[in-house]
Design an enzyme around this catalytic site. Structure first.
Site, PDB file in Angstrom:
ATOM      1  N   GLY A  17       8.895  36.778  19.959  1.00 34.25           N
ATOM      2  CA  GLY A  17       9.829  35.775  20.486  1.00 34.25           C
ATOM      3  C   GLY A  17      10.106  34.688  19.463  1.00 34.25           C
ATOM      4  N   SER A  42      14.460  39.361  22.151  1.00 36.18           N
ATOM      5  CA  SER A  42      14.982  40.209  23.210  1.00 36.18           C
ATOM      6  C   SER A  42      16.459  40.531  22.993  1.00 36.18           C
ATOM      7  CB  SER A  42      14.754  39.477  24.538  1.00 36.18           C
ATOM      8  OG  SER A  42      15.411  40.079  25.564  1.00 36.18           O
ATOM      9  N   ASP A  68      11.522  44.813  22.738  1.00 38.92           N
ATOM     10  CA  ASP A  68      11.129  44.325  24.053  1.00 38.92           C
ATOM     11  C   ASP A  68       9.601  44.410  24.160  1.00 38.92           C
ATOM     12  OD1 ASP A  68      10.670  43.790  26.676  1.00 38.92           O
ATOM     13  OD2 ASP A  68      12.148  45.213  27.463  1.00 38.92           O
ATOM     14  N   VAL A  69       8.939  43.263  24.260  1.00 40.38           N
ATOM     15  CA  VAL A  69       7.468  43.299  24.286  1.00 40.38           C
ATOM     16  C   VAL A  69       6.905  43.962  25.549  1.00 40.38           C
ATOM     17  CG1 VAL A  69       7.106  41.314  22.747  1.00 40.38           C
ATOM     18  CG2 VAL A  69       7.235  40.943  25.229  1.00 40.38           C
ATOM     19  N   TYR A 160       4.431  32.701  36.763  1.00 38.85           N
ATOM     20  CA  TYR A 160       4.264  32.165  35.403  1.00 38.85           C
ATOM     21  C   TYR A 160       2.828  31.644  35.190  1.00 38.85           C
ATOM     22  CZ  TYR A 160       5.396  29.351  31.249  1.00 38.85           C
ATOM     23  OH  TYR A 160       5.423  28.814  29.974  1.00 38.85           O
ATOM     24  N   ALA A 162       0.138  32.532  36.821  1.00 37.21           N
ATOM     25  CA  ALA A 162      -0.801  33.665  36.787  1.00 37.21           C
ATOM     26  C   ALA A 162      -0.787  34.311  35.401  1.00 37.21           C
ATOM     27  CB  ALA A 162      -0.432  34.693  37.866  1.00 37.21           C
ATOM     28  N   LYS A 164      -0.032  32.888  32.534  1.00 35.37           N
ATOM     29  CA  LYS A 164      -0.588  31.996  31.510  1.00 35.37           C
ATOM     30  C   LYS A 164      -2.101  31.797  31.686  1.00 35.37           C
ATOM     31  CE  LYS A 164       3.157  31.477  29.202  1.00 35.37           C
ATOM     32  NZ  LYS A 164       3.244  32.067  27.846  1.00 35.37           N
TER      33      LYS A 164
END
Ligand code: NAP
Length: 252
Positions: A17, A42, A68-69, A160, A162, A164
């Site tokens: 990213g 992306s 795309d990760v 988000y 969860a 992180k």
């Protein structure tokens, strides 16, 4: 003990990213004549070309690829190309992330999956591949970008938060697995940073947020990049499994 960075003339740094916000600042902070920077994104192809040019014009090397990760296949081919060209990976920064906010009762399953798959599974897929050359080298630096909310919680961001919080646990587990190979694994937990991710907030909402930040300002992407750079340096070689909070004091 060998000093790997001085013995290794050129170091290879991978940033996920890297086209915008914090990831872009990280790429620019690492740039230098002895550093090969590979980053992915992306969809921002033109931003990637711009970053390659800024770093190239300054005498460095940077290459961006659309990867795309969330996709194991994409990630495998990304690292395959890097290893083909560079033969090693010294630093991995798992930065790619998205938010799809909403209250739990209204949260769509897809928004849960997309956030967990990008922020947490993406870091797993990239780390799993990057550690193979690091183990052979007996050297590596992995820095995962978490968030202050991964420690504090935040309403409207169950997915988000969860992801992180998951990054923090992942960091500690992998740090313990890889310490014997001189691979350090740490997390940086930014507070509220001015990027596209936070750009949608109203001025009023920003004012309220700033009032809760003892240092009295929103963070800059460069504030985060500086800490990432330090964690990848020799000065940080005795730090592993840690979460460094960079948030102006908003969470202590
Ligand atoms: P941003 O400005 O929205 O940039 C996100 C970056 O991730 C872009 O380069 C984007 O590529 C890339 N990306 C998104 N999904 C991807 C995917 N599936 N595969 C590959 N690349 C993908 O975000 P940011 O604010 O700089 O945040 C960077 C990291 O810091 C994230 O992990 C975020 O959760 C974390 N963080 C941010 C803040 C904040 O206040 N901004 C606070 C705490 C933590 P494209 O340009 O192609 O879309």
């Amino acid at each position: 003990m060998p000093d790997h960075t001085t013995h290794q003339k050129t170091r290879t740094v991978v940033v996920t990213g890297g086209t915008r916000g914090i990831g872009k600042a990280i790429c620019l902070a690492f740039a230098g004549p002895d550093t090969r920077i590979y980053f992915n994104y992306s969809s921002s192809a033109s931003a990637a070309v711009e970053i390659e040019k800024i770093i190239g014009d300054a005498g460095g090397f940077a290459k961006g690829m659309q990867v795309d990760v969330m996709s194991g296949k994409d990630v495998e081919s990304f690292f395959g190309k890097i290893l083909e060209e560079s033969g090693r990976i010294d630093v991995l920064v798992n930065n790619a992330g998205i938010a799809r906010d909403g209250l739990l009762v209204r949260m769509k399953e897809k928004d849960w999956d997309d956030v967990l798959d990008t922020n947490l599974k993406g870091a797993f897929l990239c780390t799993k591949i990057a550690v193979k050359p690091m183990i052979k080298q007996r050297y590596g630096r992995i820095i995962n970008i978490s968030s202050v909310v991964g420690a504090s919680g935040n309403p409207g961001q169950a997915n988000y938060v969860a992801s992180k919080a998951g990054i923090i646990g992942f960091t500690k587990a992998v740090a313990k697995e890889l310490a014997s190979r001189d691979i350090t694994v740490n997390a940086v937990a930014p507070g509220f940073v001015e990027t596209d991710m936070t750009g949608a907030l109203s001025e009023k909402a920003k004012e309220v947020l700033i009032s809760g930040i003892p240092l009295g300002r929103i963070g800059k992407p460069e504030d985060i990049a500086a800490v990432v750079l330090f964690l990848a340096s020799e000065g940080a070689s005795y730090i592993t499994g840690q979460v460094v909070h960079v948030n102006g004091g908003m969470y202590m």
